[in-house]
Design a protein around this motif. Structure first.
Motif, PDB file in Angstrom:
ATOM      1  N   ASN A 164       0.860  -1.177   0.000  1.00  0.00           N
ATOM      2  CA  ASN A 164       0.000   0.000   0.000  1.00  0.00           C
ATOM      3  C   ASN A 164       0.900   1.232   0.000  1.00  0.00           C
ATOM      4  O   ASN A 164       2.125   1.114  -0.082  1.00  0.00           O
ATOM      5  N   TRP A 165       0.299   2.394   0.080  1.00  0.00           N
ATOM      6  CA  TRP A 165       1.088   3.628   0.151  1.00  0.00           C
ATOM      7  C   TRP A 165       0.436   4.571   1.158  1.00  0.00           C
ATOM      8  O   TRP A 165      -0.730   4.434   1.517  1.00  0.00           O
ATOM      9  N   GLY A 166       1.233   5.518   1.651  1.00  0.00           N
ATOM     10  CA  GLY A 166       0.714   6.488   2.594  1.00  0.00           C
ATOM     11  C   GLY A 166       0.688   5.963   4.018  1.00  0.00           C
ATOM     12  O   GLY A 166       1.151   4.859   4.321  1.00  0.00           O
ATOM     13  N   TYR A 167       0.129   6.768   4.903  1.00  0.00           N
ATOM     14  CA  TYR A 167       0.031   6.431   6.326  1.00  0.00           C
ATOM     15  C   TYR A 167      -1.414   6.102   6.668  1.00  0.00           C
ATOM     16  O   TYR A 167      -2.326   6.860   6.337  1.00  0.00           O
ATOM     17  N   TRP A 168      -1.623   4.970   7.349  1.00  0.00           N
ATOM     18  CA  TRP A 168      -2.962   4.528   7.731  1.00  0.00           C
ATOM     19  C   TRP A 168      -3.021   4.302   9.242  1.00  0.00           C
ATOM     20  O   TRP A 168      -2.153   3.655   9.811  1.00  0.00           O
ATOM     21  N   GLU A 169      -4.066   4.812   9.873  1.00  0.00           N
ATOM     22  CA  GLU A 169      -4.284   4.618  11.305  1.00  0.00           C
ATOM     23  C   GLU A 169      -4.820   3.207  11.573  1.00  0.00           C
ATOM     24  O   GLU A 169      -5.326   2.535  10.666  1.00  0.00           O
ATOM     25  N   GLU A 170      -4.716   2.777  12.845  1.00  0.00           N
ATOM     26  CA  GLU A 170      -5.196   1.453  13.225  1.00  0.00           C
ATOM     27  C   GLU A 170      -6.655   1.244  12.850  1.00  0.00           C
ATOM     28  O   GLU A 170      -7.027   0.213  12.278  1.00  0.00           O
ATOM     29  N   GLU A 171      -7.487   2.239  13.189  1.00  0.00           N
ATOM     30  CA  GLU A 171      -8.919   2.111  12.947  1.00  0.00           C
ATOM     31  C   GLU A 171      -9.237   1.970  11.466  1.00  0.00           C
ATOM     32  O   GLU A 171     -10.123   1.201  11.065  1.00  0.00           O
ATOM     33  N   GLU A 172      -8.518   2.720  10.631  1.00  0.00           N
ATOM     34  CA  GLU A 172      -8.738   2.644   9.188  1.00  0.00           C
ATOM     35  C   GLU A 172      -8.406   1.253   8.659  1.00  0.00           C
ATOM     36  O   GLU A 172      -9.146   0.684   7.844  1.00  0.00           O
ATOM     37  N   GLN A 173      -7.300   0.700   9.115  1.00  0.00           N
ATOM     38  CA  GLN A 173      -6.872  -0.604   8.604  1.00  0.00           C
ATOM     39  C   GLN A 173      -7.787  -1.717   9.083  1.00  0.00           C
ATOM     40  O   GLN A 173      -8.128  -2.631   8.330  1.00  0.00           O
ATOM     41  N   GLU A 174      -8.213  -1.623  10.355  1.00  0.00           N
ATOM     42  CA  GLU A 174      -9.114  -2.641  10.869  1.00  0.00           C
ATOM     43  C   GLU A 174     -10.449  -2.621  10.127  1.00  0.00           C
ATOM     44  O   GLU A 174     -11.004  -3.674   9.796  1.00  0.00           O
ATOM     45  N   LYS A 175     -10.947  -1.429   9.833  1.00  0.00           N
ATOM     46  CA  LYS A 175     -12.236  -1.299   9.147  1.00  0.00           C
ATOM     47  C   LYS A 175     -12.145  -1.687   7.678  1.00  0.00           C
ATOM     48  O   LYS A 175     -13.025  -2.386   7.155  1.00  0.00           O
ATOM     49  N   ASN A 176     -11.098  -1.246   7.000  1.00  0.00           N
ATOM     50  CA  ASN A 176     -11.011  -1.428   5.554  1.00  0.00           C
ATOM     51  C   ASN A 176     -10.397  -2.758   5.122  1.00  0.00           C
ATOM     52  O   ASN A 176     -10.726  -3.256   4.041  1.00  0.00           O
ATOM     53  N   TYR A 177      -9.510  -3.307   5.955  1.00  0.00           N
ATOM     54  CA  TYR A 177      -8.759  -4.479   5.496  1.00  0.00           C
ATOM     55  C   TYR A 177      -8.870  -5.700   6.408  1.00  0.00           C
ATOM     56  O   TYR A 177      -8.664  -6.821   5.953  1.00  0.00           O
ATOM     57  N   LEU A 178      -9.168  -5.509   7.692  1.00  0.00           N
ATOM     58  CA  LEU A 178      -9.121  -6.619   8.642  1.00  0.00           C
ATOM     59  C   LEU A 178     -10.455  -6.888   9.314  1.00  0.00           C
ATOM     60  O   LEU A 178     -10.512  -7.539  10.364  1.00  0.00           O
ATOM     61  N   ALA A 179     -11.533  -6.409   8.722  1.00  0.00           N
ATOM     62  CA  ALA A 179     -12.858  -6.534   9.343  1.00  0.00           C
ATOM     63  C   ALA A 179     -13.271  -7.990   9.531  1.00  0.00           C
ATOM     64  O   ALA A 179     -14.026  -8.314  10.458  1.00  0.00           O
ATOM     65  N   ASP A 180     -12.777  -8.885   8.679  1.00  0.00           N
ATOM     66  CA  ASP A 180     -13.179 -10.295   8.746  1.00  0.00           C
ATOM     67  C   ASP A 180     -12.241 -11.141   9.607  1.00  0.00           C
ATOM     68  O   ASP A 180     -12.439 -12.355   9.719  1.00  0.00           O
ATOM     69  N   VAL A 181     -11.220 -10.518  10.186  1.00  0.00           N
ATOM     70  CA  VAL A 181     -10.250 -11.257  11.003  1.00  0.00           C
ATOM     71  C   VAL A 181     -10.597 -11.067  12.476  1.00  0.00           C
ATOM     72  O   VAL A 181     -10.634  -9.944  12.974  1.00  0.00           O
ATOM     73  N   GLU A 182     -10.846 -12.147  13.190  1.00  0.00           N
ATOM     74  CA  GLU A 182     -11.213 -12.063  14.601  1.00  0.00           C
ATOM     75  C   GLU A 182      -9.979 -11.852  15.480  1.00  0.00           C
ATOM     76  O   GLU A 182      -8.902 -12.370  15.196  1.00  0.00           O
ATOM     77  N   ASN A 183     -10.175 -11.109  16.564  1.00  0.00           N
ATOM     78  CA  ASN A 183      -9.134 -10.890  17.573  1.00  0.00           C
ATOM     79  C   ASN A 183      -7.819 -10.391  16.962  1.00  0.00           C
ATOM     80  O   ASN A 183      -6.739 -10.811  17.365  1.00  0.00           O
ATOM     81  N   VAL A 184      -7.942  -9.501  16.010  1.00  0.00           N
ATOM     82  CA  VAL A 184      -6.749  -8.957  15.366  1.00  0.00           C
ATOM     83  C   VAL A 184      -6.323  -7.669  16.075  1.00  0.00           C
ATOM     84  O   VAL A 184      -7.166  -6.892  16.526  1.00  0.00           O
ATOM     85  N   ILE A 185      -5.028  -7.474  16.209  1.00  0.00           N
ATOM     86  CA  ILE A 185      -4.478  -6.224  16.725  1.00  0.00           C
ATOM     87  C   ILE A 185      -3.999  -5.441  15.510  1.00  0.00           C
ATOM     88  O   ILE A 185      -3.008  -5.816  14.862  1.00  0.00           O
ATOM     89  N   ALA A 186      -4.716  -4.389  15.151  1.00  0.00           N
ATOM     90  CA  ALA A 186      -4.369  -3.606  13.968  1.00  0.00           C
ATOM     91  C   ALA A 186      -3.244  -2.635  14.281  1.00  0.00           C
ATOM     92  O   ALA A 186      -3.131  -2.138  15.404  1.00  0.00           O
ATOM     93  N   PHE A 187      -2.414  -2.354  13.283  1.00  0.00           N
ATOM     94  CA  PHE A 187      -1.303  -1.428  13.436  1.00  0.00           C
ATOM     95  C   PHE A 187      -1.604  -0.109  12.732  1.00  0.00           C
ATOM     96  O   PHE A 187      -2.388  -0.067  11.779  1.00  0.00           O
ATOM     97  N   ALA A 188      -0.946   0.936  13.184  1.00  0.00           N
ATOM     98  CA  ALA A 188      -0.817   2.151  12.375  1.00  0.00           C
ATOM     99  C   ALA A 188       0.418   1.940  11.508  1.00  0.00           C
ATOM    100  O   ALA A 188       1.489   1.599  12.013  1.00  0.00           O
ATOM    101  N   THR A 189       0.276   2.119  10.194  1.00  0.00           N
ATOM    102  CA  THR A 189       1.355   1.743   9.280  1.00  0.00           C
ATOM    103  C   THR A 189       1.688   2.865   8.309  1.00  0.00           C
ATOM    104  O   THR A 189       0.801   3.430   7.681  1.00  0.00           O
ATOM    105  N   ASP A 190       2.974   3.158   8.215  1.00  0.00           N
ATOM    106  CA  ASP A 190       3.494   4.025   7.165  1.00  0.00           C
ATOM    107  C   ASP A 190       4.130   3.104   6.130  1.00  0.00           C
ATOM    108  O   ASP A 190       5.163   2.505   6.367  1.00  0.00           O
ATOM    109  N   TYR A 191       3.482   2.980   4.973  1.00  0.00           N
ATOM    110  CA  TYR A 191       3.910   2.001   3.975  1.00  0.00           C
ATOM    111  C   TYR A 191       5.113   2.463   3.149  1.00  0.00           C
ATOM    112  O   TYR A 191       5.742   1.654   2.477  1.00  0.00           O
TER     113      TYR A 191
END
Length: 271
Positions: A164-191
């Motif tokens: 990916n590109w850019g900076y994404w907050e934890e909440e954005e990544q959990e909502k957009n990419y990890l919504a179907d993964v249970e008990n996931v700890i989402a990261f804030a990521t600078d790609y």
């Protein structure tokens, strides 16, 4: 613009004592163009280059899945075990040997049956023929020794990656990419493979003749190892060519139709 750069020469100088670092020397630039290109390259390298990076993790110990970053982690002897492990997992660098679309997962499962502590590194992730760990010696955690009280300490990790590109907050990544993964700890990521102090430039004025000068731009790029400096610079050039080509095409098309130019963004910038 072609006439302005018809004498241009570019040389790459690698820094053997600095991993993933190269300097690119642009010679025979018109006076004043060095600072323009230097600033342009710097902004694009920091904001718009893409890279593969972790976006979230699922961690389990002998008691089951760890629910959050502040949860206790049984059998791991590192101080503040879960936050430390999450911090180290964010540093894992992966390279896809072939183009991979979407999210992919690397898994690790280690059980310590020995009477001594066991160190776990990024190299302990299960092998994937399409993915290479760039920093396999990165320390992740230390499992306690097997004892009568804690017979066989165990650690399981599912680490999720994507390009990916850019900076994404934890909440954005959990909502957009990890919504179907249970008990996931989402990261804030600078790609971006190039970070804030990873790009700099210097300009040198070169006297050609009386009243005529040229400039020499030295652009130094350091990446995090996911991509090499030359690859990052080539991506900037490809993005620029595509963007300016699209703008030129819009101008030409609207000129033929006698219409005003209207530029509409196609995606929200993540900076």
């Amino acid at each position: 613009m072609t006439a302005l750069l018809n004498k241009l020469k570019v040389e790459e100088i690698t820094h053997k004592n600095k991993p993933h670092t190269s300097s690119f020397v642009f010679r025979h630039l018109p006076a004043g163009m060095g600072v323009v290109l230097g600033n342009y390259f710097r902004q694009f390298l920091l904001k718009y280059t893409s890279g593969i990076a972790p976006l979230g993790v699922q961690i389990s110990d002998k008691n089951g899945v760890v629910e959050s970053e502040i949860s206790a982690l049984s059998g791991v002897v590192d101080p503040v075990a879960t936050p430390f492990l999450v911090m180290k997992l964010k540093e894992v660098r992966a390279e896809a040997k072939k183009k991979k679309e979407g999210i992919f997962c690397l898994e690790l499962s280690v059980e310590n049956k020995e009477k001594t502590e066991k160190k776990i590194t990024a190299g302990d992730f299960q092998k994937d023929k399409e993915v290479k760990i760039k920093n396999p010696n990165l320390h992740l955690a230390t499992l306690a020794a097997a004892t009568s009280e804690e017979k066989k300490p165990k650690l399981e990790i599912k680490l999720y990656f994507q390009k990916n590109w850019g900076y994404w907050e934890e909440e954005e990544q959990e909502k957009n990419y990890l919504a179907d993964v249970e008990n996931v700890i989402a990261f804030a990521t600078d790609y971006a493979p190039v970070k804030g102090d990873g790009v700099s430039f210097q300009i040198k004025s070169v006297v050609i003749s009386r009243g005529k000068t040229e400039e020499e731009l030295t652009l130094t790029i350091t990446t995090n190892g996911v991509a090499e400096p030359k690859e990052a610079l080539q991506e900037v050039l490809a993005i620029s060519q595509d963007a300016f080509g699209s703008i030129s095409q819009l101008l030409n098309d609207n000129s033929k139709k006698g219409e005003k130019l209207i530029l509409e963004p196609t995606a929200e910038a993540k900076i």
